[in-house]
Structure formats: structure tokens, C-alpha cells
Design a protein around this motif. Structure first.
Motif, PDB file in Angstrom:
ATOM      1  N   ALA A 121      -7.042   4.945  -1.163  1.00 44.12           N
ATOM      2  CA  ALA A 121      -7.160   3.554  -0.742  1.00 44.12           C
ATOM      3  C   ALA A 121      -8.131   2.801  -1.653  1.00 44.12           C
ATOM      4  CB  ALA A 121      -7.625   3.479   0.711  1.00 44.12           C
ATOM      5  N   THR A 146       2.479   6.043   4.159  1.00 42.30           N
ATOM      6  CA  THR A 146       1.068   5.841   4.507  1.00 42.30           C
ATOM      7  C   THR A 146       0.736   6.362   5.898  1.00 42.30           C
ATOM      8  OG1 THR A 146       1.506   3.627   5.394  1.00 42.30           O
ATOM      9  CG2 THR A 146       0.937   3.792   3.054  1.00 42.30           C
ATOM     10  N   THR A 170       0.832  -5.809   8.969  1.00 40.74           N
ATOM     11  CA  THR A 170       1.514  -4.630   9.477  1.00 40.74           C
ATOM     12  C   THR A 170       2.518  -5.070  10.523  1.00 40.74           C
ATOM     13  OG1 THR A 170       1.184  -2.369  10.291  1.00 40.74           O
ATOM     14  CG2 THR A 170      -0.172  -4.108  11.301  1.00 40.74           C
ATOM     15  N   LEU A 182      -4.871  -8.060   6.940  1.00 41.80           N
ATOM     16  CA  LEU A 182      -4.116  -6.817   7.051  1.00 41.80           C
ATOM     17  C   LEU A 182      -2.748  -7.153   7.615  1.00 41.80           C
ATOM     18  CD1 LEU A 182      -3.982  -3.648   7.020  1.00 41.80           C
ATOM     19  CD2 LEU A 182      -4.672  -3.779   9.430  1.00 41.80           C
ATOM     20  N   ALA A 227      -7.341   2.214   5.835  1.00 39.09           N
ATOM     21  CA  ALA A 227      -7.260   0.769   5.620  1.00 39.09           C
ATOM     22  C   ALA A 227      -8.652   0.138   5.538  1.00 39.09           C
ATOM     23  CB  ALA A 227      -6.447   0.116   6.731  1.00 39.09           C
ATOM     24  N   VAL A 285      -5.231   6.426   9.695  1.00 37.60           N
ATOM     25  CA  VAL A 285      -4.737   5.232   9.005  1.00 37.60           C
ATOM     26  C   VAL A 285      -5.746   4.085   9.102  1.00 37.60           C
ATOM     27  CG1 VAL A 285      -2.914   3.496   8.970  1.00 37.60           C
ATOM     28  CG2 VAL A 285      -2.332   5.903   9.262  1.00 37.60           C
ATOM     29  N   ASP A 290      -3.636  -6.684   2.475  1.00 37.50           N
ATOM     30  CA  ASP A 290      -3.231  -5.283   2.445  1.00 37.50           C
ATOM     31  C   ASP A 290      -1.945  -5.163   3.247  1.00 37.50           C
ATOM     32  OD1 ASP A 290      -2.936  -2.542   2.569  1.00 37.50           O
ATOM     33  OD2 ASP A 290      -4.794  -2.172   3.685  1.00 37.50           O
ATOM     34  N   ALA A 301       0.805  -1.215   0.000  1.00 39.58           N
ATOM     35  CA  ALA A 301       0.000   0.000   0.000  1.00 39.58           C
ATOM     36  C   ALA A 301       0.840   1.268   0.000  1.00 39.58           C
ATOM     37  CB  ALA A 301      -0.915  -0.004   1.217  1.00 39.58           C
ATOM     38  N   LEU A 342       0.410  -3.015   4.838  1.00 37.69           N
ATOM     39  CA  LEU A 342       0.424  -1.628   5.308  1.00 37.69           C
ATOM     40  C   LEU A 342       1.651  -1.412   6.181  1.00 37.69           C
ATOM     41  CD1 LEU A 342      -1.104   1.045   5.295  1.00 37.69           C
ATOM     42  CD2 LEU A 342      -2.411   0.225   7.271  1.00 37.69           C
ATOM     43  N   GLU A 343       2.705  -0.862   5.590  1.00 41.85           N
ATOM     44  CA  GLU A 343       3.945  -0.666   6.325  1.00 41.85           C
ATOM     45  C   GLU A 343       4.753   0.533   5.849  1.00 41.85           C
ATOM     46  OE1 GLU A 343       7.250  -3.371   5.317  1.00 41.85           O
ATOM     47  OE2 GLU A 343       5.766  -4.560   4.204  1.00 41.85           O
TER      48      GLU A 343
END
Length: 301
Positions: free
Chosen positions: A135, A166, A194, A192, A175, A171, A159, A127, A161-162
Motif C-alpha cells: 500500500a 485486494t 469503495t 476512499l 487502506a 483491508v 484510493d 489499488a 479500493l474495489e
């Protein structure tokens, strides 16, 4: 490797969060970590030490239930994936897309060869979104590429997400916009991905995604099956430098506590029916789309 993204100190261990492919950098020299953002001092507790590499088959290590791969793992054959399967791997999550401009050129081959070896398939999107609108755009791009590869709507969509970019706005809501758009497009099985310091720094409400849909990354210096972390979530990525004998390269490995990637204990949506531990749900559950009452697997508003 694009950049170092985070230095995490926990339990007197050092974890270095890295690039766009679920890879953690591992360079420590003279008690300093060299990064594109500068030089970061390292305490004497972790001086000149990074998390250990592991080799498949180590009886002291956590399970390797699934691996994730990207363009950084080229040329993987059916035999390579069969070797992983022989060491207990049950699934492979393949990087498919990033932002709205990139498709992993190895994805089609990696998916086909992993499937031929009898492994469960998931795909992930790295992402870059910074608000709900972007998004949604990235979710559309991810779904379009999954459709182009002929993946079923039941495939696990992750997803990732890191990225530091972002870390803006709300956040969690960003997401959720990504997740909800994939839901609207028919992709109900989602995770998800992370890491702990990211979610803590950004004040994320991970329970909004359903804890078993969360895949947490954090790397102990000496991973042990007798000291398992993040068991309240669906999966824990515990190492990013694992070797499989006879297979070129190193791999990210994860233990699955009951995520959508898990087989017989499947929890998640198949079509519009929600399952818990492989059975159609009856009761009040958060299936990753908010708390709903379920009867015979059917959620009610």
C-alpha cells in the motif's frame, strides 16, 4: 473491461460491479450473468433487468455533482466538460494510476481540459495492494505521478479500493497505510472509494477514514432524487451509464454530500489547516487522520 467483480442484490435491484475503471458491467441475458468467473444465476425478481442508464437533465434523478473519467473516456474536449458543467457538474475525478505500473495516458489532457472548463479536479488510483508495505509503495507511485503532472498538494487524491485481489489481510489497515503515506507526502485531501458489499465482506471500519471522506458506489435500478442513498458518507456514485447530450460515451456520476470535492462547503485539509463546512475547525473532529482536538483549524495530538 477486465472482469466482473461482484454481483450485489439489494432492494430487489441488481448491481454488477466491474472493471478497473470504476465501471460496472451491465450484461444480463436469459436470467444469467456471464462472467469470466462463470455463470451466476439471477433471481426472478431481477431477471433480464439491469440498472438504468440516465441522461443528464432528468429532473427526477439525483444531482450530478461530479463525474469520474479514465482512459475509457478518450478525447474529451473543453467543450465536452463545459457541457457537463451546464448540467450541474462541478468537478471531475480523473484516473491517474494503477498498481505501480500504469499511468492513464489521457490523464494530462483530461485534467487540463476539465480545468479549462472551470471544473474542480481530483485524481484516483486503482489499488492492487495486499498489505501495508505494498500500500505504501502504491501511494508513493500515485504521489510521484501527481507531482509529475504538477498537481498541487491540495488536489483531492482518491484510493479506489474495489479489486478482488485486494481482499486479503486487514483491508482497513492496508487502506490506512495508503492514506497515511499520502498524508506524510503532503497530500491531505483524500477520499476512499469503495462499494457496499466490499466493505461489508471485508469488515472495513470506514469511520477510521472520516465518513465524509468515503465515496460509496451502489446503483439503484431507478435512481431518484427523492430516494438518496448513503447520505452519511461524503459522496454516493449512483450511476455508471449516464449520457450527456452532445458528448460521446457514458459516464459515472456522483452526488456530493460534503466530501473534499465539494466547493464552498469544503471539509478537509488545506495545507495543515482543517476546515469544516468551509470554516476553520474548532472542536473535536475526525479529519480522516483520527480524532483530534482542533483550534482555529490546527489539529493537536
Amino acid at each position: 473491461m477486465r472482469k466482473l467483480e461482484d454481483v450485489i442484490k439489494s432492494r430487489n435491484y441488481l448491481f454488477i460491479k466491474g472493471d478497473c475503471n470504476m465501471k460496472f458491467s451491465k450484461l444480463l441475458m436469459g436470467g444469467l450473468v456471464a462472467a469470466s468467473v462463470g455463470m451466476v444465476a439471477v433471481t426472478t425478481q431481477v431477471q433480464a433487468a439491469s440498472y438504468e442508464s440516465t441522461t443528464a437533465g432528468d429532473p427526477t434523478a439525483p444531482r450530478m455533482d461530479f463525474v469520474d473519467v479514465s482512459v475509457w473516456n478518450p478525447g474529451l474536449t473543453v467543450s465536452d466538460f463545459q457541457t457537463m458543467k451546464n448540467y450541474g457538474v462541478k468537478g471531475v475525478i480523473v484516473k491517474l494510476t494503477e498498481h505501480t505500473t500504469y499511468v492513464n495516458p489521457s490523464a494530462r489532457e483530461q485534467i487540463a481540459n476539465a480545468q479549462a472548463a472551470g471544473l474542480k479536479i481530483g485524481v484516483y488510483h486503482f489499488a492492487h495492494y495486499t498489505d501495508s508495505a505494498s500500500a505504501v509503495n502504491e501511494a508513493n507511485y500515485f504521489a510521484n505521478q501527481a507531482q509529475a503532472l504538477g498537481l498541487p498538494k491540495s488536489v483531492v487524491m482518491v484510493d479506489d479500493l474495489e479489486d478482488n485481489g485486494t481482499k486479503t489481510g486487514n483491508v482497513t489497515n492496508n487502506a490506512l497505510a495508503f492514506r497515511n503515506r499520502l498524508n506524510d507526502l503532503g497530500y491531505k485531501n483524500q477520499m476512499l472509494y469503495t462499494y457496499a458489499s466490499y466493505s461489508s465482506e471485508m469488515g472495513m471500519n470506514l469511520s477510521a477514514f472520516g465518513n465524509r471522506n468515503v465515496w460509496m458506489a451502489s446503483y439503484p435500478y431507478t435512481p431518484s432524487k427523492s430516494d438518496l442513498w448513503y447520505g452519511s458518507y461524503g459522496a454516493w456514485q449512483w450511476n455508471s451509464a449516464t449520457n450527456f447530450p452532445g458528448v460521446n460515451g457514458t459516464f459515472d456520476v456522483s452526488i456530493d454530500y460534503g466530501s473534499p470535492m465539494k466547493g464552498d462547503s469544503f471539509t478537509g485539509f488545506r495545507g495543515d489547516v482543517y476546515y469544516v463546512n468551509g470554516k476553520k475547525a474548532s472542536g473535536y473532529y475526525d479529519g480522516g487522520r483520527g480524532w483530534r482536538w482542533h483550534e482555529n483549524g490546527v489539529p493537536f495530538e
